[in-house]
Design an enzyme around this catalytic site. Sequence first.
Site, mmCIF file in Angstrom:
data_model
loop_
_atom_site.group_PDB
_atom_site.id
_atom_site.type_symbol
_atom_site.label_atom_id
_atom_site.label_comp_id
_atom_site.label_asym_id
_atom_site.label_seq_id
_atom_site.Cartn_x
_atom_site.Cartn_y
_atom_site.Cartn_z
ATOM 1 N N GLY A 186 -27.674 67.904 18.590
ATOM 2 C CA GLY A 186 -28.965 67.628 19.213
ATOM 3 C C GLY A 186 -30.022 67.418 18.152
ATOM 4 N N CYS A 243 -29.133 74.777 13.221
ATOM 5 C CA CYS A 243 -30.168 73.766 13.436
ATOM 6 C C CYS A 243 -30.258 72.899 12.186
ATOM 7 C CB CYS A 243 -31.505 74.461 13.701
ATOM 8 S SG CYS A 243 -32.860 73.322 13.988
ATOM 9 N N LEU A 244 -30.368 71.588 12.393
ATOM 10 C CA LEU A 244 -30.460 70.673 11.249
ATOM 11 C C LEU A 244 -31.694 70.962 10.405
ATOM 12 C CD1 LEU A 244 -29.448 67.351 13.048
ATOM 13 C CD2 LEU A 244 -28.024 68.744 11.535
ATOM 14 N N HIS A 247 -37.823 73.199 20.476
ATOM 15 C CA HIS A 247 -38.437 72.438 19.377
ATOM 16 C C HIS A 247 -39.729 71.760 19.826
ATOM 17 C CE1 HIS A 247 -35.728 72.701 15.992
ATOM 18 N NE2 HIS A 247 -34.675 72.392 16.719
ATOM 19 N N GLN A 250 -38.399 67.173 14.792
ATOM 20 C CA GLN A 250 -37.536 67.375 13.620
ATOM 21 C C GLN A 250 -37.526 66.159 12.687
ATOM 22 O OE1 GLN A 250 -34.024 68.859 16.105
ATOM 23 N NE2 GLN A 250 -33.754 69.916 14.158
ATOM 24 N N HIS A 303 -32.269 74.797 23.313
ATOM 25 C CA HIS A 303 -32.593 74.807 21.878
ATOM 26 C C HIS A 303 -33.520 73.625 21.552
ATOM 27 C CE1 HIS A 303 -31.243 75.185 17.471
ATOM 28 N NE2 HIS A 303 -31.877 74.038 17.518
ATOM 29 N N GLU A 304 -33.164 72.437 22.048
ATOM 30 C CA GLU A 304 -33.978 71.242 21.763
ATOM 31 C C GLU A 304 -35.338 71.336 22.446
ATOM 32 O OE1 GLU A 304 -32.978 69.507 19.392
ATOM 33 O OE2 GLU A 304 -30.979 70.381 19.431
#
Length: 169
Positions: A45, A89-90, A135, A50, A131-132
């Site tokens: 995701g 997470c990226l 953000h 991000q 999670h997304e």
Amino acid sequence: MIYDVKKYGSEVLRQKAEEVKEITPEICEILDNMVETMYSTKGVGLAAPQVGISLRMFVCDKGDGVVHKVINPQITFLTDDLKEYEEGCLSVPGIYKKVKRPSLIMVEYQNELGENITTELDDLLAIIMQHEYDHLDGVLFTDKISPMAKRLVSKKLKALKKETLKNDE
Ligand code: CO
């Protein structure tokens, strides 16, 4: 086009993102680039903040090749039943910790065609979308880990932040 992914310490990751007012060709192009970026980094995701774009949208693929492009999402139901998954997470590379989240949710959003989607999600996709979604409100998964896990990763997070601030100079 593959975007640079903003890392822990970047201000944009802590901002509340703005609604997408109109789904323009430019918005669709950004979503396509986000999908490309997500795949290139083997993520499941990726949210617009991000990649430095403070808009309420994200993309995800739980690993079955089905891409979801999610614009202006609202979580309209969360079950009381919590499930624990190990998350990463990226934007927070090298840290993987368990997070407890509702195992079933209802989400309403627009897709890239402007269609209104209402969907019930469980398991991995429910976790990824929460999670997304976080953000978009400036929340990272490391905010939601146990106090003990927080203590364990605090040094790593500090180092990450320092690195990010250095690169931003
Ligand atoms: Co993330």
